[in-house]
Design an enzyme around this catalytic site. Structure first.
Site, PDB file in Angstrom:
ATOM      1  N   ASP A 178      -0.262  10.184  -9.977  1.00 23.50           N
ATOM      2  CA  ASP A 178       0.377   9.652 -11.182  1.00 23.50           C
ATOM      3  C   ASP A 178      -0.522   9.802 -12.388  1.00 23.50           C
ATOM      4  O   ASP A 178      -1.699  10.151 -12.253  1.00 23.50           O
ATOM      5  CB  ASP A 178       0.757   8.176 -10.963  1.00 23.50           C
ATOM      6  CG  ASP A 178      -0.344   7.373 -10.284  1.00 23.50           C
ATOM      7  OD1 ASP A 178      -1.476   7.849 -10.227  1.00 23.50           O
ATOM      8  OD2 ASP A 178      -0.055   6.267  -9.815  1.00 23.50           O
ATOM      9  N   ASP A 237       2.053  -5.912  -6.297  1.00 23.97           N
ATOM     10  CA  ASP A 237       3.508  -6.098  -6.184  1.00 23.97           C
ATOM     11  C   ASP A 237       4.133  -5.131  -5.181  1.00 23.97           C
ATOM     12  O   ASP A 237       5.350  -4.991  -5.128  1.00 23.97           O
ATOM     13  CB  ASP A 237       4.183  -5.969  -7.561  1.00 23.97           C
ATOM     14  CG  ASP A 237       4.026  -4.567  -8.175  1.00 23.97           C
ATOM     15  OD1 ASP A 237       3.397  -3.706  -7.534  1.00 23.97           O
ATOM     16  OD2 ASP A 237       4.541  -4.356  -9.281  1.00 23.97           O
ATOM     17  N   HIS A 245       3.568  -1.815  -5.034  1.00 29.15           N
ATOM     18  CA  HIS A 245       3.822  -0.442  -5.477  1.00 29.15           C
ATOM     19  C   HIS A 245       2.854   0.553  -4.857  1.00 29.15           C
ATOM     20  O   HIS A 245       1.740   0.208  -4.485  1.00 29.15           O
ATOM     21  CB  HIS A 245       3.859  -0.329  -7.010  1.00 29.15           C
ATOM     22  CG  HIS A 245       2.539  -0.406  -7.713  1.00 29.15           C
ATOM     23  ND1 HIS A 245       2.245  -1.364  -8.649  1.00 29.15           N
ATOM     24  CD2 HIS A 245       1.449   0.390  -7.655  1.00 29.15           C
ATOM     25  CE1 HIS A 245       1.029  -1.153  -9.135  1.00 29.15           C
ATOM     26  NE2 HIS A 245       0.527  -0.102  -8.542  1.00 29.15           N
ATOM     27  N   GLU A 249       7.240   1.076  -9.028  1.00 28.96           N
ATOM     28  CA  GLU A 249       7.333  -0.382  -9.086  1.00 28.96           C
ATOM     29  C   GLU A 249       8.522  -0.870  -8.252  1.00 28.96           C
ATOM     30  O   GLU A 249       9.398  -0.071  -7.880  1.00 28.96           O
ATOM     31  CB  GLU A 249       7.506  -0.823 -10.543  1.00 28.96           C
ATOM     32  CG  GLU A 249       6.346  -0.449 -11.456  1.00 28.96           C
ATOM     33  CD  GLU A 249       5.098  -1.315 -11.233  1.00 28.96           C
ATOM     34  OE1 GLU A 249       4.902  -1.850 -10.129  1.00 28.96           O
ATOM     35  OE2 GLU A 249       4.314  -1.439 -12.187  1.00 28.96           O
TER      36      GLU A 249
HETATM   37  C1  GLP Z   1      -2.600   1.616  -9.860  1.00 29.13           C
HETATM   38  C2  GLP Z   1      -2.390   2.987  -9.260  1.00 29.13           C
HETATM   39  C3  GLP Z   1      -2.108   2.914  -7.789  1.00 29.13           C
HETATM   40  C4  GLP Z   1      -3.119   1.998  -7.125  1.00 29.13           C
HETATM   41  C5  GLP Z   1      -3.008   0.618  -7.685  1.00 29.13           C
HETATM   42  C6  GLP Z   1      -3.937  -0.372  -7.028  1.00 29.13           C
HETATM   43  O1  GLP Z   1      -1.424   0.970 -10.165  1.00 29.13           O
HETATM   44  N1  GLP Z   1      -1.339   3.715  -9.871  1.00 29.13           N
HETATM   45  O2  GLP Z   1      -2.174   4.221  -7.230  1.00 29.13           O
HETATM   46  O3  GLP Z   1      -2.881   1.984  -5.749  1.00 29.13           O
HETATM   47  O4  GLP Z   1      -3.346   0.732  -9.047  1.00 29.13           O
HETATM   48  O5  GLP Z   1      -5.178  -0.373  -7.669  1.00 29.13           O
HETATM   49  P1  GLP Z   1      -6.487  -0.992  -7.094  1.00 29.13           P
HETATM   50  O6  GLP Z   1      -6.916  -0.114  -5.969  1.00 29.13           O
HETATM   51  O7  GLP Z   1      -7.459  -0.928  -8.243  1.00 29.13           O
HETATM   52  O8  GLP Z   1      -6.184  -2.367  -6.689  1.00 29.13           O
END
Ligand code: GLP
Length: 258
Positions: free
Chosen positions: A65, A134, A136, A141
């Site tokens: 992404d 959440d 995702h 989302e």
């Molecule tokens: C962002 C990214 C996701 C990731 C998520 C969790 O939203 N787009 O790919 O999994 O964050 O992040 P973290 O690993 O910092 O908790």
């Protein structure tokens, strides 16, 4: 779905690197995730690259992404983040690392181009995934179609808040992103989801034990034939089946693959 519960985040990174290394040695196409969770794994892979003969020269990589609206080269852009945290420390050339072009005038066309690039590359062999609080994955989302493809999405306020720590203020967090869809993600041959820390425990329980539902986008993993989830103890705390998962790991047949 194999769920591997390790004692701490360091062990998660080590185990995840063991899985990824097998693919790197085959010159596989890697699906890379940003967020803080995979950073320890990237560090461990960089360490192995320097300490052993592990080479990424035959690999290519696709990002999940990208934020829409950040200027090119912005340090929090995911393309830039993955370069800084991982790919510039290994022997993979920049032109073998692809991401959706979120700076394009026509983001719909950019999304389609990215899908075509993925297809032309023969798809992703192993997709690394983090987990949003959440539920995702990528930036899909809650409410995302389980068969969605790469497209523009608007972030949930919770995600904006979660990601504000990477920016000077929550106002600077982009509200829009281009993300691989859930249908795109599950086209990968093997999904490797990493979850660490207590803030992920509810989402991890929902993804593995809740209903298959767009309300928890990560639950789409239940529909995939080859999934490995590696979590630490705090992230595993709300799974009812955690004792079973530990027993399975303790008795894992030596020749059973990851
Ligand atoms: C962002 C990214 C996701 C990731 C998520 C969790 O939203 N787009 O790919 O999994 O964050 O992040 P973290 O690993 O910092 O908790």
């Amino acid at each position: 779905m194999e769920i591997v519960i390790m004692e701490n985040a360091q062990q998660v990174a080590h185990r995840a690197s063991d899985v990824i290394e097998l693919y790197v040695r085959r010159g596989a196409t890697l699906g890379l995730a940003t967020g803080s969770t995979p950073l320890e794994t990237y560090k461990e892979l960089i360490r192995r690259h320097h300490a052993t003969d592990l080479s990424f020269a035959e690999c290519r990589a696709f990002l999940l992404d990208e934020y829409v609206g950040l200027p090119q080269g912005h340090p929090q852009g995911y393309r830039e983040t993955i370069r800084r945290e991982f790919t510039r420390h290994i022997d993979i050339s920049d032109d073998q690392v692809h991401g959706p072009d979120a700076s394009a005038e026509d983001v719909r066309a950019a999304a389609l181009t990215y899908e075509r690039q993925l297809l032309a590359a023969g798809g992703v062999d192993i997709q690394i995934l983090g987990l949003g609080t959440d539920g995702h994955i990528g930036f899909n989302e809650p409410g995302s179609s389980l068969v969605s493809r790469t497209r523009l999405k608007t972030l949930h306020p919770q995600t904006v808040q979660d990601n504000a720590r990477f920016f000077e203020s929550p106002q600077q967090v982009p509200r829009h992103v281009l993300t691989q869809g859930l249908g795109t993600i599950v086209d990968a041959g093997h999904l490797l989801l990493l979850a660490t820390g207590p803030t992920k425990s509810a989402a991890l329980a929902a993804l593995s034990e809740g209903p298959l539902s767009a309300a928890c986008p990560a639950s789409v993993l239940q529909w995939h034939p080859h999934v490995t989830v590696i979590s630490d103890e705090p992230a595993a705390a709300e799974m009812k089946l955690r004792h079973y998962h530990r027993a399975v790991l303790a008795q894992k047949p030596p020749r059973q693959p990851h």
